[in-house]
Design an enzyme around this catalytic site. Structure first.
Site, PDB file in Angstrom:
ATOM      1  N   ASP A   1       4.560   7.978  -5.970  1.00  0.00           N
ATOM      2  CA  ASP A   1       3.186   8.053  -5.515  1.00  0.00           C
ATOM      3  C   ASP A   1       3.130   9.259  -4.490  1.00  0.00           C
ATOM      4  OD1 ASP A   1       0.774   7.105  -4.193  1.00  0.00           O
ATOM      5  OD2 ASP A   1       1.761   6.301  -2.545  1.00  0.00           O
TER       6      ASP A   1
ATOM      7  N   ASP B   1       0.579   9.980  -1.648  1.00  0.00           N
ATOM      8  CA  ASP B   1       0.331   9.706  -0.156  1.00  0.00           C
ATOM      9  C   ASP B   1       0.920   8.731   0.359  1.00  0.00           C
ATOM     10  OD1 ASP B   1      -1.845  11.493  -0.165  1.00  0.00           O
ATOM     11  OD2 ASP B   1      -3.235   9.917  -0.833  1.00  0.00           O
TER      12      ASP B   1
HETATM   13  C1  G6P Z   1      -4.375   7.625  -2.402  1.00  0.00           C
HETATM   14  C2  G6P Z   1      -4.583   7.090  -0.879  1.00  0.00           C
HETATM   15  C3  G6P Z   1      -5.744   6.314  -0.698  1.00  0.00           C
HETATM   16  C4  G6P Z   1      -6.990   7.189  -1.103  1.00  0.00           C
HETATM   17  C5  G6P Z   1      -6.993   7.401  -2.583  1.00  0.00           C
HETATM   18  C6  G6P Z   1      -7.935   8.210  -3.272  1.00  0.00           C
HETATM   19  O1  G6P Z   1      -4.228   6.469  -2.942  1.00  0.00           O
HETATM   20  O2  G6P Z   1      -3.532   6.314  -0.738  1.00  0.00           O
HETATM   21  O3  G6P Z   1      -5.900   5.937   0.740  1.00  0.00           O
HETATM   22  O4  G6P Z   1      -8.291   6.459  -0.997  1.00  0.00           O
HETATM   23  O5  G6P Z   1      -5.716   8.058  -2.846  1.00  0.00           O
HETATM   24  O6  G6P Z   1      -8.037   9.692  -2.591  1.00  0.00           O
HETATM   25  P1  G6P Z   1      -9.071  10.575  -3.007  1.00  0.00           P
HETATM   26  O7  G6P Z   1      -8.245  11.845  -2.391  1.00  0.00           O
HETATM   27  O8  G6P Z   1      -9.413  10.627  -4.530  1.00  0.00           O
HETATM   28  O9  G6P Z   1     -10.030  10.148  -2.192  1.00  0.00           O
HETATM   29 MG    MG Z   2       0.764   5.770  -1.247  1.00  0.00          MG
END
Ligand code: G6P
Ligand code: MG
Length: 210
Positions: free
Chosen positions: A7, A9
């Site tokens: 993953d 983030d």
């Molecule tokens: C990751 C983060 C989420 C976020 C998602 C979508 O999974 O942990 O908090 O909402 O990505 O991100 P984006 O950059 O597509 O808005």
């Molecule tokens: Mg994450």
């Protein structure tokens, strides 16, 4: 184990504070209550699903068109904030662990719900590092659905049973379990009842993936 799917983030780098600031700016303007505890529920959740969580506190209904405009506005703010990221946002621990895992022969992939994955990887100096990237741009269902990890496994040409998923979010461990992957959890994901390996730091992967 032949491949490791990370993953992004909360595992490779930390973008929580930028997501928080961007959602906060939007929710303040709309008069919707939003705090860090609600922000924690957005980990691993797609942009539109995140917005739905935020709108639980709204006292009016929004049309689909308004929701799409809000999500786009949040993303514009977020992408602007991402310009503040640089290779210094990649820790020495993460960088050296990734290099050692590659030297041990593992294929290394990303499995992230974010549509900004490639921008973030470029900012932290990992734009060309991974063997495959599966992200929010190639999926139709976000975690806890396993699609993003199944695609990552397919991209590196390995079966789920031969891949380890590394996650910081409960939704991500749920997705790994649903896809038939073993998992390594860091942060709150280390407490998930079905996680295979509990990590207290990123370098613990060197003990898990010998
Ligand atoms: C990751 C983060 C989420 C976020 C998602 C979508 O999974 O942990 O908090 O909402 O990505 O991100 P984006 O950059 O597509 O808005
Ligand atoms: Mg994450």
């Amino acid at each position: 184990m032949k491949a490791i799917i990370f993953d992004l983030d909360g595992v490779i780098c930390f973008t929580d504070k930028y997501h928080y600031q961007a959602w906060k700016q939007l929710s303040d303007r709309e008069g919707i209550y939003f705090d860090e505890t609600i922000n924690n529920r957005l980990r691993g959740v797609s942009r539109m699903d995140s917005l739905e969580i935020i709108l639980e506190r709204a006292d009016k209904e929004y049309t689909q068109e308004e929701k799409e405009a809000m999500a786009a506005e949040k993303n514009d703010t977020y992408v602007e904030l991402l310009k503040g990221m640089s290779p210094s946002d990649l820790s020495d621990e993460v960088r050296s662990t990734l290099e050692m895992l590659r030297d041990r022969g593992y294929k290394l992939a990303i499995g992230s719900s974010s549509k900004n994955t490639r921008t973030i990887l470029g900012r932290i100096g990992l734009g060309d590092f991974f063997d495959a990237i599966s992200d929010g741009t190639n999926i139709t269902k976000s975690k806890p659905d396993p699609e993003v990890f199944l695609k990552a496994a397919e991209f590196v040409g390995e079966k789920p049973a031969d891949c380890l998923v590394v996650e910081d979010a409960h939704a991500g461990i749920d997705a790994a379990v649903a896809g038939g992957f073993e998992s390594a959890g860091i942060g709150e994901a280390a407490d998930h009842p079905q996680v295979t390996y509990r990590m207290s730091k990123f370098a613990d992967l060197l003990d898990i993936c010998k």
